[in-house]
Design an enzyme around this catalytic site. Structure first.
Site, mmCIF file in Angstrom:
data_model
loop_
_atom_site.group_PDB
_atom_site.id
_atom_site.type_symbol
_atom_site.label_atom_id
_atom_site.label_comp_id
_atom_site.label_asym_id
_atom_site.label_seq_id
_atom_site.Cartn_x
_atom_site.Cartn_y
_atom_site.Cartn_z
ATOM 1 N N TYR A 33 -45.432 -48.341 18.601
ATOM 2 C CA TYR A 33 -45.916 -49.576 18.756
ATOM 3 C C TYR A 33 -44.349 -50.674 17.862
ATOM 4 C CZ TYR A 33 -47.531 -50.361 13.843
ATOM 5 O OH TYR A 33 -47.697 -51.142 12.360
ATOM 6 N N LYS A 147 -42.696 -46.086 13.653
ATOM 7 C CA LYS A 147 -43.481 -47.070 13.559
ATOM 8 C C LYS A 147 -44.824 -46.363 15.164
ATOM 9 C CE LYS A 147 -44.393 -51.847 13.232
ATOM 10 N NZ LYS A 147 -44.966 -51.915 12.478
ATOM 11 N N GLU A 180 -43.601 -49.502 -0.160
ATOM 12 C CA GLU A 180 -44.306 -50.280 0.656
ATOM 13 C C GLU A 180 -45.346 -50.690 0.964
ATOM 14 O OE1 GLU A 180 -43.052 -49.609 4.860
ATOM 15 O OE2 GLU A 180 -43.813 -47.237 4.644
ATOM 16 N N LEU A 205 -41.090 -47.747 6.900
ATOM 17 C CA LEU A 205 -40.415 -48.011 7.992
ATOM 18 C C LEU A 205 -39.293 -48.875 7.647
ATOM 19 C CD1 LEU A 205 -41.380 -48.530 10.754
ATOM 20 C CD2 LEU A 205 -41.856 -50.826 10.446
HETATM 21 N N1 PDD Z 1 -46.055 -54.111 10.288
HETATM 22 N N2 PDD Z 1 -44.108 -51.603 6.309
HETATM 23 C C1 PDD Z 1 -44.786 -51.367 7.130
HETATM 24 C C2 PDD Z 1 -46.091 -50.127 6.508
HETATM 25 C C3 PDD Z 1 -44.973 -52.110 8.439
HETATM 26 O O1 PDD Z 1 -46.256 -51.928 9.022
HETATM 27 C C4 PDD Z 1 -44.119 -52.730 8.708
HETATM 28 C C5 PDD Z 1 -44.919 -54.161 10.046
HETATM 29 C C6 PDD Z 1 -43.197 -53.340 7.629
HETATM 30 C C7 PDD Z 1 -42.332 -54.488 8.241
HETATM 31 O O2 PDD Z 1 -41.857 -54.676 9.563
HETATM 32 P P1 PDD Z 1 -40.847 -55.565 9.851
HETATM 33 O O3 PDD Z 1 -40.223 -56.505 9.576
HETATM 34 O O4 PDD Z 1 -39.894 -54.973 11.922
HETATM 35 O O5 PDD Z 1 -42.103 -56.444 10.822
HETATM 36 C C8 PDD Z 1 -43.222 -52.661 6.890
HETATM 37 C C9 PDD Z 1 -46.226 -54.639 11.328
HETATM 38 C C10 PDD Z 1 -46.400 -56.387 11.618
HETATM 39 C C11 PDD Z 1 -47.463 -54.705 11.893
HETATM 40 O O6 PDD Z 1 -47.938 -53.227 11.824
HETATM 41 O O7 PDD Z 1 -47.763 -55.341 12.311
#
Ligand code: PDD
Length: 287
Positions: A33, A147, A180, A205
């Site tokens: 996703y 992801k 993270e 991620l």
């Molecule tokens: N999540 N790490 C994890 C485990 C994440 O699920 C996310 C983002 C990030 C940050 O990635 P980005 O900057 O590309 O949003 C880091 C999204 C927002 C979610 O699952 O809703």
């Protein structure tokens, strides 16, 4: 106004948007996703999000269910039909529907769903006061760089955070280092003033917000280093913050029971939040 979703080529009322019970996303979490922020009607970092989607699909050997150009048109159409200015576009792609059997099916057609959700911008209070995080052991698998919709450890960590009255859970590996957040990347500014975030690798991620903020860090001429940092170092830090598509740059003022710095959002977090806000409707935006 009723919400509209895109499901495998059709625009349908959100309430009726459904996939088959034997979709492999549902049965095996066999899918990926993306969450793309929408600010002032603009898509933020669209291309990097689609590049990461492409990489996630490749890593799992799932074919694109739709051409990239067509996906971009569908994203805009979903946005247009949902009438909002701030929120997110959610894209999910799975290996598709097949009789339940663990190995890849020979004939399944990969599936795509796009939804849009109105979200208020992160509240001013959160940015002015900062948020609290708790730490939990990182119990995830070895490919957190993909992801995938397989998010159970993240779900449990975030639930624990919510029950503790915290905004986020920081995941801690076996060496005592922060990998993270449950749905965000983690950053600190050490007592010596060094901005630190963990390098990209299989353990985290590679956040798109992280990437854009790192670019702003370079433009601001700030000292930074990509290296692992321990939970203990984070608790002693001068500043801490998280980045994600939904949190932007959110200052952290408490980790477990430890107060970070003077308990107020730090100046670097504030500077980067301001710079990222400009970026979202400037260089990072597409219509
Ligand atoms: N999540 N790490 C994890 C485990 C994440 O699920 C996310 C983002 C990030 C940050 O990635 P980005 O900057 O590309 O949003 C880091 C999204 C927002 C979610 O699952 O809703």
């Amino acid at each position: 106004m009723s919400r509209i979703a895109y499901v495998n080529g059709r625009y349908v009322p959100h309430r009726q948007a459904s996939v088959h019970v034997e979709d492999r996303g549902y049965q095996f979490a066999d899918g990926v996703y993306e969450v793309v922020p929408v600010v002032d009607d603009l898509l933020v970092d669209e291309e990097p999000h689609l590049d990461r989607l492409d990489r996630s699909l490749r890593e799992l050997r799932i074919a694109w269910p739709i051409r990239r150009a067509a996906l971009k048109i569908a994203m805009r159409e979903v946005l247009r039909r949902n009438y909002f200015q701030h929120g997110i576009i959610y894209i999910q792609m799975t290996r598709g529907v097949a009789r339940r059997d663990h190995p890849f099916p020979k004939l399944a057609q990969p599936a795509v769903v796009i939804t849009a959700a109105r979200r208020p911008r992160p509240g001013a209070a959160m940015m002015e006061d900062g948020v609290k995080v708790i730490s939990v052991p990182d119990i995830r698998w070895g490919r957190c760089d993909i992801k995938t919709v397989s998010l159970l450890p993240n779900v449990l960590a975030k639930q624990q955070a919510r029950e503790a009255g915290a905004y986020e859970a920081w995941l801690v590996d076996e060496d005592g280092n922060v990998t993270e957040g449950g749905s965000s990347n983690a950053w600190i500014v050490t007592r010596e003033g060094e901005l630190v975030t963990r390098p990209s690798g299989h353990e985290i991620l590679s956040g798109i917000t992280r990437r854009s903020v790192l670019q702003l860090v370079r433009e601001e001429g700030l000292d930074f280093v990509e290296r692992p940092f321990s939970l203990e170092e984070a608790k002693r830090a001068r500043e801490a913050f998280v980045t994600s598509a939904t949190s932007y740059v959110t200052p952290v003022v408490e980790i477990d029971e430890a107060v970070v710095g003077n308990g107020k959002p730090g100046s670097i977090a504030q500077k980067l939040y301001a710079a990222y806000r400009g970026y979202m409707t400037g260089a990072g935006a597409t219509r």
